[in-house]
Structure formats: structure tokens, C-alpha cells
Design a protein around this motif. Sequence first.
Motif, PDB file in Angstrom:
ATOM      1  N   TYR A  22       0.881  -1.413  -0.060  1.00  0.00           N
ATOM      2  CA  TYR A  22       0.027   0.154  -0.087  1.00  0.00           C
ATOM      3  C   TYR A  22       0.836   1.279   0.004  1.00  0.00           C
ATOM      4  O   TYR A  22       0.470   2.218  -0.708  1.00  0.00           O
ATOM      5  N   ALA A  23       2.020   1.231   0.803  1.00  0.00           N
ATOM      6  CA  ALA A  23       2.768   2.355   1.012  1.00  0.00           C
ATOM      7  C   ALA A  23       3.369   2.717  -0.283  1.00  0.00           C
ATOM      8  O   ALA A  23       3.652   3.875  -0.753  1.00  0.00           O
ATOM      9  N   TYR A  24       3.642   1.724  -1.161  1.00  0.00           N
ATOM     10  CA  TYR A  24       4.311   2.007  -2.523  1.00  0.00           C
ATOM     11  C   TYR A  24       3.272   2.606  -3.559  1.00  0.00           C
ATOM     12  O   TYR A  24       3.682   3.237  -4.539  1.00  0.00           O
ATOM     13  N   ALA A  25       2.013   2.283  -3.154  1.00  0.00           N
ATOM     14  CA  ALA A  25       0.978   2.791  -4.208  1.00  0.00           C
ATOM     15  C   ALA A  25       0.080   3.929  -3.981  1.00  0.00           C
ATOM     16  O   ALA A  25      -0.334   4.672  -4.823  1.00  0.00           O
ATOM     17  N   ARG A  26       0.332   4.408  -2.656  1.00  0.00           N
ATOM     18  CA  ARG A  26      -0.730   5.462  -2.027  1.00  0.00           C
ATOM     19  C   ARG A  26      -0.421   6.818  -2.889  1.00  0.00           C
ATOM     20  O   ARG A  26      -1.491   7.525  -2.856  1.00  0.00           O
ATOM     21  N   HIS A  29      15.554  -7.568  17.043  1.00  0.00           N
ATOM     22  CA  HIS A  29      16.132  -6.852  16.097  1.00  0.00           C
ATOM     23  C   HIS A  29      15.289  -6.436  15.127  1.00  0.00           C
ATOM     24  O   HIS A  29      14.839  -7.422  14.399  1.00  0.00           O
ATOM     25  N   GLN A  30      15.191  -5.105  14.647  1.00  0.00           N
ATOM     26  CA  GLN A  30      14.522  -4.554  13.670  1.00  0.00           C
ATOM     27  C   GLN A  30      15.424  -4.125  12.584  1.00  0.00           C
ATOM     28  O   GLN A  30      16.311  -3.287  12.721  1.00  0.00           O
ATOM     29  N   ALA A  31      14.907  -4.334  11.166  1.00  0.00           N
ATOM     30  CA  ALA A  31      15.594  -4.027  10.225  1.00  0.00           C
ATOM     31  C   ALA A  31      15.684  -2.547  10.008  1.00  0.00           C
ATOM     32  O   ALA A  31      14.735  -1.971  10.069  1.00  0.00           O
ATOM     33  N   PRO A  32      17.006  -1.880   9.761  1.00  0.00           N
ATOM     34  CA  PRO A  32      16.982  -0.475   9.788  1.00  0.00           C
ATOM     35  C   PRO A  32      16.722   0.322   8.636  1.00  0.00           C
ATOM     36  O   PRO A  32      17.648   1.517   8.352  1.00  0.00           O
ATOM     37  N   TYR A  33      15.927  -0.239   7.993  1.00  0.00           N
ATOM     38  CA  TYR A  33      15.821   0.316   6.319  1.00  0.00           C
ATOM     39  C   TYR A  33      14.341   0.957   6.279  1.00  0.00           C
ATOM     40  O   TYR A  33      13.401   0.162   6.847  1.00  0.00           O
ATOM     41  N   ASP A  34      14.094   1.896   5.759  1.00  0.00           N
ATOM     42  CA  ASP A  34      12.819   2.386   5.436  1.00  0.00           C
ATOM     43  C   ASP A  34      12.433   1.983   3.864  1.00  0.00           C
ATOM     44  O   ASP A  34      13.154   1.559   3.235  1.00  0.00           O
ATOM     45  N   LEU A  35      11.122   2.349   3.598  1.00  0.00           N
ATOM     46  CA  LEU A  35      10.442   1.894   2.199  1.00  0.00           C
ATOM     47  C   LEU A  35      11.253   2.613   0.933  1.00  0.00           C
ATOM     48  O   LEU A  35      11.141   2.187   0.002  1.00  0.00           O
ATOM     49  N   GLU A  36      12.109   3.777   1.282  1.00  0.00           N
ATOM     50  CA  GLU A  36      12.960   4.302   0.126  1.00  0.00           C
ATOM     51  C   GLU A  36      14.353   3.836  -0.178  1.00  0.00           C
ATOM     52  O   GLU A  36      14.851   4.338  -0.927  1.00  0.00           O
ATOM     53  N   GLU A  94      14.540  -5.358  -0.772  1.00  0.00           N
ATOM     54  CA  GLU A  94      14.297  -6.654  -0.427  1.00  0.00           C
ATOM     55  C   GLU A  94      15.836  -7.558  -0.034  1.00  0.00           C
ATOM     56  O   GLU A  94      15.652  -8.338   0.663  1.00  0.00           O
ATOM     57  N   ARG A  95      16.701  -7.217  -0.949  1.00  0.00           N
ATOM     58  CA  ARG A  95      17.734  -8.151  -0.655  1.00  0.00           C
ATOM     59  C   ARG A  95      18.592  -7.787   0.379  1.00  0.00           C
ATOM     60  O   ARG A  95      19.033  -8.255   1.071  1.00  0.00           O
ATOM     61  N   LYS A  96      18.246  -6.309   0.957  1.00  0.00           N
ATOM     62  CA  LYS A  96      18.841  -5.863   2.289  1.00  0.00           C
ATOM     63  C   LYS A  96      18.326  -6.316   3.578  1.00  0.00           C
ATOM     64  O   LYS A  96      18.746  -6.914   4.345  1.00  0.00           O
ATOM     65  N   HIS A  97      16.903  -6.699   3.506  1.00  0.00           N
ATOM     66  CA  HIS A  97      16.231  -7.375   4.343  1.00  0.00           C
ATOM     67  C   HIS A  97      16.528  -8.675   4.336  1.00  0.00           C
ATOM     68  O   HIS A  97      16.618  -9.385   5.735  1.00  0.00           O
TER      69      HIS A  97
END
Length: 442
Positions: free
Chosen positions: A63-67, A129-136, A141-144
Motif C-alpha cells: 500500500y505504501a508504494y502505491a498510495r 532486532h528490527q531491520a534499519p531500512y525504510d521503504l525508500e 528486499e535484498r537488504k532485508h
Amino acid sequence: MKIGIIGPETTAVVIERLVEEELPDVQLVLRCSEFFEESAKIAERFQAERDIDALLFTGPTNYAYARRRLSPTIPWTYLPHNRLSIMQALFEATTIHHSDLRAISVDRYEPEMMQEVLRGVGIHDSVVHQAPYDLETYDLERKHLDFHRQLYRSGQVSVCITSMEHICRPLLDEGIPCVRIYPANEIILEQIYHLQVLHMSAAKNQGRLATIAISFDYVFDDERDLYIREWEKMRYQNELKERIYAIAQRLEAAVFEGGSGHFFLVTTRDMVENVFLKGHENAKLLQFGHRSYKYRVWLGIGVGSTMLESRSRAAMALNRAIADRPGTSYLVESEDSHSGPVESWSGDSPEHRLERFTQQTHLSVSTLRRLARAVPPQMQSITALQLSQRLGITLRSTNRILSRLEEAGCITTVGKHTEGKGRPARELRIALPEELYQEQID
């Protein structure tokens, strides 16, 4: 209603299966992609074709990518993450992967929510532990994927948790314990109901919105058997719930459960007028829900330009019905108008009166019917011995029946009868409900 689904196939199939079971009047159009960056293009195609009434994204990420590229031409929403979904994932982590949940890695979930759920199951010292990346982030995906892989291989976590299939599957293929979180059924249904309401609000040709508020309750005058009482309550609630959902389908309504003993159906004014009222669905629901003196039900109908307005007026109508009597419904179309009772169910039918009498005397209906045949209304008096002979039962059993009738105030002693030696027998006049004699005529 036709809803477009955007998201990975594994989640879309879960939604499709649930909707087929619970909402057969809702049609789904699935357009699946394993890469959430494609969500915007899929949404644009849906909107350009104008073949659907609403859009549902399977999660916050797509949704965040499309809004940013969504237009307001059709309603849309997404399936949020919730505690129930997380709880299901944690259960899978412990049962399938045998994780102790002391250290886990997540990508799209807030550590605070994860910690809250973990504390709820008695784990207070877990490290999230939370991944330190945002949607931008470029190549997200590779980093996650690398983030989860590195933490597990370095021994810092015992299980990885993600919402993305194309991250979960490669980790599992490498032998790394990973759990994918799926949206809970309750969240899926809730968001589809929300889309139905948004669609009805936007459809100007359908008229104003209407909300039907339903409240029901139970009344038990004794606690001789708590298990039976609770079982009766559960059975009544389930039967009434099935009837409410069946009516909702005929009204093309969204259903919301408002806590114990409360339901709200959101539809249009035309549906309420032409189906619910003219089709006597409200009277049938009142009769069904109030079919025993132990059960009580009320209806309130509110009409307004928005969902909030119609629901507020439905609550006003429901309060008016409750203040009146069980088996009543009211209609409110403006703040200063109360129409009603639109329909009422007195609960004073022959069946209800007979059931109350069986509860009062603790005698079965079959026993009472035998009594009515043995003691016709024109009979002035009868002794216990004569009654036992007419019923074909022992004198002891007859006296037990008479004792219960006497406690209920149904017996009057009109004289004494002497037959040879012994104590004189009482001449009794027995008063039974008219419904028992009316059954014999019918």
C-alpha cells in the motif's frame, strides 16, 4: 460488490478462501505480485479499467508504494499488522522451529508491538532486532534478506519473522528458521466491511446510509444448572448470529460486532425500507430472537448522510426501544424525530405463555398435555386417585404432579370425598392454561 486484491499470491489466496466462506456476495479480482514495488502499477491499471468497486492491499508495504499514485475514484484500504497476527506467528515459531523467542529478527514490525505481545505470553526479556531500512531504501528486499541471514548465522537470533514471501522462502531454503506473518481472519473481514461502507457512502445513487443496531440479552430465573444455562446462552447467540449474517447478505450490508450482545448492520436507506421493513425482516428477527421468554432482543434503525450520523441515530433508536420493552424496534431519521415502534414482538404468543407455565410448574409440555386430556375444562373436581387412574400412573407420581401445580397456584380444594374407610380425599379443581385445550381443538 467487486474488490480488487493487490499483493503476493500466498496472502491473496488466504483472503479469497475466507471471503468465499464468509461473504459469498463479495467478488474478488486477484492481481498478484511477489514484489511490492509493482503495487502502484497494478493499482493504476485497476483504476483505469474501472471494473471494480474498491481496492484492498494485502499489507502496509505494498500500500505504501502505491498510495502516492492512487486517485480518489474508488475506495481503498490495506490489511494492517495486528497483535493477533503476531501471536499466530510466534506460536508457529515455537511449535515448528522450536524457538525460545529470546532473540528474534523482524523487518516490517515495530519492536514495541512485538515486545508487548511477547510480554503477554510471559516472555519479558526477549531481544527484538528490527531491520534499519525504510521503504525508500534502494534494493530493500535484498537488504532485508541479508539482515535476517546475518543475524541468524552469527547466532544473535533463533528465528526470523517477516511479512514477505520472497524473503521467507529463500531463508527456509537455506535452513534458516523463518515465519511469515499472515493477516488474521478478523482483520480481513473488518477491512472488507470497511470498504463496503466506503463504497456505499460514495454511491450517491443509492441514497443515504442506514445503520441497524441490534441488542440481545438473556434472562434466567434460577441457577440450578450453570452448565446448561451457559450452553443455552451460547446456542442462542450462535443461532441469532447466523440469522443476522443471513439478513445482512439480503441487505448487502456490512456487519460489525459491537461487543457482547450487540451488532451493527450498515446498508442504505433503500435497502432498509424495501427489504428490511417492507419484507418484514425486522419482525422475523424480533420473533426469532425473542422466541423464548428467557431471551430479549431490541432493534434501532438510524438514517444519515454519513456512517457516523446513521450509527449515532441507530444508537438513539436502540435506546428508545430498550426503554420501551423487549421485542421492539424504533427508527430515527433526524436528531429530533423518533418513529416507532416500527415493529414489535410482544412475546405473549400461546407458545410463550405455555413455555412460561412449564418453567413455573417444572412440568414437561407432554405431561401438561396429558393432564389437559384427563381434566377437561368442564370438569368441576377430581381426586388424586381418580386422576392417577385417568393418567395411568401411580398415586405417588400423581401427588408429585399435583404438588407442583399447587405451588404454582393452579389447584383449589372445593370439598372432601369419602370412600369407605380412611381419610377423606380432597376434591380438587385444576386450572390449566387455555393454550393446552386450544391445541386439542386445533
